[in-house]
Design a protein around this motif. Structure first.
Motif, short mmCIF file in Angstrom:
data_model
loop_
_atom_site.label_atom_id
_atom_site.label_comp_id
_atom_site.label_asym_id
_atom_site.label_seq_id
_atom_site.Cartn_x
_atom_site.Cartn_y
_atom_site.Cartn_z
N GLU A 1 -0.77 -17.41 10.42
CA GLU A 1 -0.95 -16.67 9.16
C GLU A 1 -1.97 -17.32 8.22
OE1 GLU A 1 1.51 -18.68 9.73
OE2 GLU A 1 2.17 -19.63 7.86
N LYS A 2 -2.14 -18.64 8.33
CA LYS A 2 -3.07 -19.34 7.43
C LYS A 2 -4.54 -19.04 7.76
CE LYS A 2 -0.18 -22.28 5.05
NZ LYS A 2 1.00 -21.51 5.40
N ASP A 3 -4.79 -18.60 9.00
CA ASP A 3 -6.18 -18.32 9.41
C ASP A 3 -6.62 -16.91 9.03
OD1 ASP A 3 -5.74 -20.68 10.73
OD2 ASP A 3 -5.30 -19.71 12.66
N ILE A 4 -5.71 -16.13 8.50
CA ILE A 4 -5.99 -14.70 8.34
C ILE A 4 -5.79 -14.25 6.89
CG2 ILE A 4 -5.34 -12.38 9.17
CD1 ILE A 4 -4.12 -13.78 11.67
N LYS A 5 -6.69 -13.36 6.43
CA LYS A 5 -6.53 -12.74 5.10
C LYS A 5 -5.85 -11.39 5.30
CE LYS A 5 -9.59 -15.57 2.92
NZ LYS A 5 -9.26 -16.84 3.60
N PHE A 6 -4.92 -11.08 4.42
CA PHE A 6 -4.18 -9.82 4.52
C PHE A 6 -4.39 -8.99 3.26
CE2 PHE A 6 -2.11 -12.92 7.17
CZ PHE A 6 -1.84 -12.24 8.34
N ILE A 7 -4.87 -7.77 3.47
CA ILE A 7 -5.08 -6.85 2.34
C ILE A 7 -4.17 -5.65 2.50
CG2 ILE A 7 -6.74 -5.35 1.13
CD1 ILE A 7 -8.96 -7.17 1.98
N GLY A 8 -3.47 -5.30 1.42
CA GLY A 8 -2.61 -4.12 1.44
C GLY A 8 -2.90 -3.20 0.27
N ILE A 9 -2.10 -2.16 0.16
CA ILE A 9 -2.22 -1.17 -0.92
C ILE A 9 -0.81 -0.77 -1.34
CG2 ILE A 9 -2.95 1.20 -1.50
CD1 ILE A 9 -5.23 0.81 0.62
N ASP A 10 -0.62 -0.55 -2.58
CA ASP A 10 0.57 -0.05 -3.32
C ASP A 10 0.76 -0.90 -4.56
OD1 ASP A 10 1.20 2.11 -1.74
OD2 ASP A 10 2.91 1.18 -0.74
N GLY A 11 0.79 -2.25 -4.37
CA GLY A 11 0.88 -3.13 -5.53
C GLY A 11 2.08 -2.91 -6.42
N LEU A 12 3.25 -2.68 -5.82
CA LEU A 12 4.46 -2.60 -6.63
C LEU A 12 4.76 -4.00 -7.14
CD1 LEU A 12 6.87 -0.51 -4.36
CD2 LEU A 12 5.59 0.29 -6.36
N PRO A 13 5.10 -4.14 -8.43
CA PRO A 13 5.38 -5.48 -8.96
C PRO A 13 6.44 -6.23 -8.14
CG PRO A 13 5.22 -3.90 -10.75
CD PRO A 13 5.15 -3.11 -9.48
N ASN A 14 7.51 -5.53 -7.77
CA ASN A 14 8.58 -6.23 -7.06
C ASN A 14 8.35 -6.30 -5.55
OD1 ASN A 14 9.02 -3.60 -6.36
ND2 ASN A 14 11.05 -3.43 -7.29
N GLU A 15 7.17 -5.90 -5.10
CA GLU A 15 6.87 -5.98 -3.66
C GLU A 15 5.49 -6.63 -3.46
OE1 GLU A 15 5.72 -2.58 -1.56
OE2 GLU A 15 6.61 -3.16 0.34
N GLY A 16 4.44 -5.80 -3.41
CA GLY A 16 3.10 -6.31 -3.10
C GLY A 16 2.60 -7.39 -4.05
N VAL A 17 2.84 -7.21 -5.33
CA VAL A 17 2.34 -8.21 -6.29
C VAL A 17 3.04 -9.56 -6.06
CG1 VAL A 17 1.96 -8.77 -8.72
CG2 VAL A 17 1.84 -6.39 -7.98
N GLN A 18 4.33 -9.51 -5.78
CA GLN A 18 5.07 -10.74 -5.44
C GLN A 18 4.48 -11.40 -4.20
OE1 GLN A 18 7.68 -11.89 -7.22
NE2 GLN A 18 9.17 -10.28 -7.71
N MET A 19 4.16 -10.58 -3.21
CA MET A 19 3.61 -11.11 -1.95
C MET A 19 2.26 -11.79 -2.19
SD MET A 19 4.47 -7.82 0.41
CE MET A 19 6.16 -7.39 0.86
#
Ligand code: FRU
Length: 294
Positions: free
Chosen positions: A219-237
């Motif tokens: 996981e440290k070698d890879i960048k992960f981009i997502g969509i939704d940005g819920l405060p209690n989900e994506g933003v926490q991640m």
């Protein structure tokens, strides 16, 4: 004692299990609570087209004053949405579209724009314009949905200009689900020694891919981009460093209901309402959490 309800509004939701859908329902319920004149009926399509079609037919039979619908997929829901329109029910299409423009209004985010923002950031993460290089895994949302196609098209407007970027999966869909994305990524990791960036069409899938990488210590070698940005989900991640970035995709719950009420009260509404987005990275994640009381 019970208030006199003036408007019966039906909302056909595609599913309630995904975090973004749960937030969506919370938002619409909170908005409905501000309008004692509104009776809101929410149905759960259980992520199945047939179930959602039956739900909408049911709401039409109940003679709702307005119908809000967030479809599982475009093609399968178009017929029943047309039935509602033919029955003179004002229809508000939310987040995912249908293959007709005869509805009263569409409310949702600009997925092309979000895709472009993600693509531009991916190029930056992979070395910058003209120099970007790396192996990219893209995990599609539902193939039958416009958001997935727009998120793909927007992203590639930027990344396809970079000859150094290679794509490892060809149109593989995780159907918006974390577990399906995990499996796709687990396979991609087995067959590819080098993966530099994952673009998931939503946060659950980006996170599923992250977990697959973590399980094999990559996981440290890879960048992960997502969509939704819920405060209690994506933003926490993002704040925890699991995802590199996410782009907020505001739910149309509150705005959709406000627009329907406005229309029922005889006011004019626009054909399309576009909800804003924001890029979330390590730089602003903590602040966004604070602003949301987290
Ligand atoms: C939830 C969801 C979100 C995504 C949206 C796209 O069902 O998959 O994660 O942003 O639908 O329509």
């Amino acid at each position: 004692f019970a208030q006199d309800k003036k408007w019966k509004i039906g909302f056909s939701q595609v599913t309630t299990i995904e975090p973004w859908r749960a937030q969506f329902n919370k938002d619409i319920i909170a908005e409905a609570a501000k309008h004692p004149e509104v009776e809101l009926i929410i149905t759960d399509g259980e992520d199945k087209t047939e179930k959602q079609v039956a739900d909408v037919e049911n709401l039409i039979r109940q003679e709702v004053d307005a119908l809000l619908v967030s479809p599982k997929e475009s093609a399968g829901l178009t017929g029943v949405v047309q039935q509602a329109i033919d029955a003179k029910i004002p229809v508000f299409v939310l987040d995912r579209n249908v293959d007709t423009k005869d509805y009263t209004q569409f409310v949702g985010g600009d997925n092309k724009l979000i895709g472009r923002a993600a693509g531009e950031y991916a190029v930056e993460l992979l070395g910058g314009k003209g120099k970007a290089a790396g192996n990219v895994v893209e995990i599609w949302g539902g193939m039958g949905t416009q958001p997935a196609h727009d998120r793909h098209d927007g992203f590639h407007e930027f990344t396809d200009k970079e000859p150094g970027i290679k794509y490892l999966l060809d149109q593989q869909s995780g159907d918006w689900k974390q577990d399906q994305a995990y499996n796709l990524m687990a396979n991609a990791l087995k067959t590819n020694e080098k993966i530099d960036l994952v673009y998931g069409h939503n946060d659950p899938m980006a996170y599923g891919a992250y977990l697959a990488a973590k399980d094999v210590g990559r996981e440290k070698d890879i960048k992960f981009i997502g969509i939704d940005g819920l405060p209690n989900e994506g933003v926490q991640m993002v704040n925890k460093g699991e995802l590199t970035a996410t782009f907020t995709y505001v739910t149309p719950g509150a705005e959709g209901l406000r627009q329907a009420i406005k229309f029922l009260n005889g006011e004019k509404v626009e054909k399309t309402i576009t909800l804003p987005t924001q890029k979330i990275t390590k730089e602003n994640a903590a602040q966004v959490l604070k602003d949301n009381g987290l």
